[in-house]
Design a protein around this motif. Structure first.
Motif, mmCIF file in Angstrom:
data_model
loop_
_atom_site.group_PDB
_atom_site.id
_atom_site.type_symbol
_atom_site.label_atom_id
_atom_site.label_comp_id
_atom_site.label_asym_id
_atom_site.label_seq_id
_atom_site.Cartn_x
_atom_site.Cartn_y
_atom_site.Cartn_z
ATOM 1 N N THR A 1 8.105 -8.226 4.734
ATOM 2 C CA THR A 1 8.228 -8.658 6.002
ATOM 3 C C THR A 1 9.874 -9.263 6.166
ATOM 4 O OG1 THR A 1 5.842 -9.328 5.821
ATOM 5 C CG2 THR A 1 7.330 -10.622 7.287
ATOM 6 N N SER A 2 10.221 -8.999 7.362
ATOM 7 C CA SER A 2 11.703 -9.622 7.614
ATOM 8 C C SER A 2 11.468 -10.759 8.248
ATOM 9 C CB SER A 2 12.241 -8.448 8.138
ATOM 10 O OG SER A 2 12.859 -7.521 7.467
ATOM 11 N N ASN A 3 12.398 -11.783 8.147
ATOM 12 C CA ASN A 3 12.354 -12.835 8.932
ATOM 13 C C ASN A 3 12.400 -12.624 10.373
ATOM 14 O OD1 ASN A 3 12.388 -14.654 7.124
ATOM 15 N ND2 ASN A 3 14.476 -14.622 6.769
ATOM 16 N N GLY A 4 11.702 -12.942 11.428
ATOM 17 C CA GLY A 4 11.561 -12.762 12.752
ATOM 18 C C GLY A 4 11.326 -11.578 13.251
ATOM 19 N N SER A 5 10.708 -10.728 12.376
ATOM 20 C CA SER A 5 10.535 -9.201 13.034
ATOM 21 C C SER A 5 9.371 -8.552 12.198
ATOM 22 C CB SER A 5 11.738 -8.635 13.062
ATOM 23 O OG SER A 5 12.144 -8.325 11.777
ATOM 24 N N GLU A 6 8.799 -7.568 12.821
ATOM 25 C CA GLU A 6 7.901 -6.595 12.183
ATOM 26 C C GLU A 6 8.635 -5.288 11.631
ATOM 27 O OE1 GLU A 6 4.662 -6.258 14.630
ATOM 28 O OE2 GLU A 6 4.476 -8.278 14.848
ATOM 29 N N GLY A 7 8.368 -4.887 10.494
ATOM 30 C CA GLY A 7 8.809 -3.753 9.744
ATOM 31 C C GLY A 7 9.782 -4.045 8.680
ATOM 32 N N PRO A 8 10.175 -3.165 7.921
ATOM 33 C CA PRO A 8 9.898 -1.738 8.145
ATOM 34 C C PRO A 8 8.737 -1.130 7.562
ATOM 35 C CG PRO A 8 11.114 -1.729 6.120
ATOM 36 C CD PRO A 8 10.852 -3.218 6.535
ATOM 37 N N ASN A 9 8.351 -0.007 7.939
ATOM 38 C CA ASN A 9 6.976 0.709 7.584
ATOM 39 C C ASN A 9 7.293 1.998 7.196
ATOM 40 O OD1 ASN A 9 5.509 -1.672 8.490
ATOM 41 N ND2 ASN A 9 5.878 -0.873 10.485
ATOM 42 N N ASP A 10 6.357 2.580 6.390
ATOM 43 C CA ASP A 10 6.415 4.147 6.142
ATOM 44 C C ASP A 10 8.030 4.579 5.624
ATOM 45 O OD1 ASP A 10 3.903 4.797 7.145
ATOM 46 O OD2 ASP A 10 4.750 4.102 9.225
ATOM 47 N N CYS A 11 8.106 3.783 4.432
ATOM 48 C CA CYS A 11 9.558 4.078 3.947
ATOM 49 C C CYS A 11 9.802 5.483 3.030
ATOM 50 C CB CYS A 11 10.053 2.869 2.977
ATOM 51 S SG CYS A 11 10.159 1.523 3.974
ATOM 52 N N GLY A 12 8.734 6.261 3.277
ATOM 53 C CA GLY A 12 8.970 7.464 2.381
ATOM 54 C C GLY A 12 8.675 7.454 0.980
ATOM 55 N N GLY A 13 9.231 8.571 0.471
ATOM 56 C CA GLY A 13 9.168 8.473 -1.155
ATOM 57 C C GLY A 13 7.797 9.109 -1.552
ATOM 58 N N ALA A 14 7.651 8.610 -2.679
ATOM 59 C CA ALA A 14 6.279 9.032 -3.414
ATOM 60 C C ALA A 14 5.000 9.059 -2.451
ATOM 61 C CB ALA A 14 6.224 8.216 -4.804
ATOM 62 N N LYS A 15 4.461 10.162 -2.674
ATOM 63 C CA LYS A 15 3.104 10.031 -1.719
ATOM 64 C C LYS A 15 1.903 9.374 -2.505
ATOM 65 C CE LYS A 15 4.775 12.844 1.343
ATOM 66 N NZ LYS A 15 5.034 12.339 2.830
ATOM 67 N N PHE A 16 0.925 9.089 -1.948
ATOM 68 C CA PHE A 16 -0.181 8.302 -2.747
ATOM 69 C C PHE A 16 -0.999 9.583 -3.598
ATOM 70 C CE2 PHE A 16 -4.876 7.444 -2.669
ATOM 71 C CZ PHE A 16 -4.891 6.168 -3.141
ATOM 72 N N ASN A 17 -1.158 9.015 -4.640
ATOM 73 C CA ASN A 17 -1.889 9.817 -5.714
ATOM 74 C C ASN A 17 -3.145 8.933 -6.260
ATOM 75 O OD1 ASN A 17 -2.806 11.472 -7.772
ATOM 76 N ND2 ASN A 17 -0.765 11.770 -8.764
ATOM 77 N N ILE A 18 -4.203 9.268 -5.800
ATOM 78 C CA ILE A 18 -5.460 8.619 -6.174
ATOM 79 C C ILE A 18 -5.562 8.586 -7.823
ATOM 80 C CG2 ILE A 18 -7.019 10.712 -6.301
ATOM 81 C CD1 ILE A 18 -8.015 6.909 -5.563
ATOM 82 N N ASP A 19 -4.956 9.472 -8.657
ATOM 83 C CA ASP A 19 -4.998 9.390 -10.298
ATOM 84 C C ASP A 19 -4.070 8.413 -10.597
ATOM 85 O OD1 ASP A 19 -6.765 11.736 -10.117
ATOM 86 O OD2 ASP A 19 -5.079 13.072 -10.241
ATOM 87 N N THR A 20 -3.202 7.905 -9.904
ATOM 88 C CA THR A 20 -2.278 6.753 -10.337
ATOM 89 C C THR A 20 -2.983 5.703 -10.775
ATOM 90 O OG1 THR A 20 -0.591 7.928 -9.400
ATOM 91 C CG2 THR A 20 -0.120 5.653 -10.030
ATOM 92 N N ILE A 21 -4.095 5.213 -10.017
ATOM 93 C CA ILE A 21 -4.800 3.944 -10.139
ATOM 94 C C ILE A 21 -6.353 4.410 -10.650
ATOM 95 C CG2 ILE A 21 -3.336 3.035 -8.182
ATOM 96 C CD1 ILE A 21 -5.611 3.527 -6.389
ATOM 97 N N ASN A 22 -6.346 5.470 -11.089
ATOM 98 C CA ASN A 22 -7.602 5.661 -11.714
ATOM 99 C C ASN A 22 -8.129 4.543 -12.779
ATOM 100 O OD1 ASN A 22 -9.889 7.513 -12.477
ATOM 101 N ND2 ASN A 22 -8.979 7.395 -14.699
ATOM 102 N N SER A 23 -7.286 3.851 -13.597
ATOM 103 C CA SER A 23 -7.574 2.792 -14.499
ATOM 104 C C SER A 23 -8.066 1.771 -14.011
ATOM 105 C CB SER A 23 -6.654 2.630 -15.612
ATOM 106 O OG SER A 23 -5.337 2.266 -14.801
#
Length: 236
Positions: free
Chosen positions: A69-91
């Protein structure tokens, strides 16, 4: 910052990109703090007027998200990069199902996790404790364990019930005593003319994820001020 009852309140910002992995460098990640958001399943499900999955019989506040969160505003969102991978949180999937569940029946069980990582987690990678998908979810779960809203409210005799109501100041005072800062509360109108407590948020610093008093911008979007609140009971 009103309740979005499917995807809710995004408050974020940006932090200098220094040596993050290339897949994280699609945007500037500067931001000022995190908004730590938990939701109350009975009120959420009542508010959206959709069929919800069973959250079980054990009452507990569940995670909505950890939002840069930034002071006095909303965003950023959807910053890109690594896609969600369900296997990453399997444990930690069992803990995720219990403490960070997808509540809407029509959504796949991992819908909320994918949404939160894509929209908010990808913007948090500059903070070591939450610097990747696993770290983001595992670190947030650890903070949720340390910030058990249900236990704190229960300690001050604020318990779910359709028969009893609470002034919003009672709830704020209990949470302040429990966590050392004023919460931001979000409510929706209930059928009896009172309000139901849907969501509670606190501000966390980026250094140690410690609670601190939010800026006024956050509290301006509190939707429970000067209200009589119904804390709906948990049902299986």
């Amino acid at each position: 910052m009103r309740v979005e009852l499917i995807l809710i309140l995004i408050v974020t910002g940006l932090i200098p990109c220094k040596s993050w992995p290339n897949q994280y460098l699609s945007k500037d990640f500067t931001f000022d703090y995190f908004l730590f958001v938990q939701q109350w399943a009975p009120a959420f499900c009542y508010s959206i007027r959709e069929t919800c999955k069973s959250a079980g019989a054990t009452p507990r506040w569940t995670m909505h998200g950890l939002w840069p969160t930034s002071n006095g505003s909303e965003g950023p969102n959807d910053c890109g990069g690594a896609k969600f991978n369900i296997d990453t949180i399997n444990s930690i999937e069992k803990q995720m199902m219990y403490y960070w569940p997808e509540l809407i029946e029509s959504h796949p069980y991992a819908w909320l996790w994918q949404h939160e990582w894509t929209k908010h987690g990808t913007c948090a990678v500059s903070v070591p404790q939450v610097s990747g998908e696993f770290e983001y979810f595992n670190g947030t779960l650890a903070k949720r364990a340390a910030m058990d809203y249900y236990n704190v409210l229960n300690t001050f005799d604020i318990k779910p019930s359709k028969e009893y109501t609470y002034n919003d100041t009672e709830i704020r005072a209990a949470l302040y005593k429990g966590f050392g800062a004023e919460p931001m509360l979000e409510c929706n109108k209930y059928d009896d003319g009172n309000y139901i407590l849907v969501q509670i948020s606190f501000c966390l610093d980026k250094t140690n994820l410690n609670v601190f008093q939010c800026e006024e911008f956050v509290y301006k979007h509190d939707t429970c001020r000067d209200t009589t609140i119904v804390y709906l009971p948990f049902t299986s």
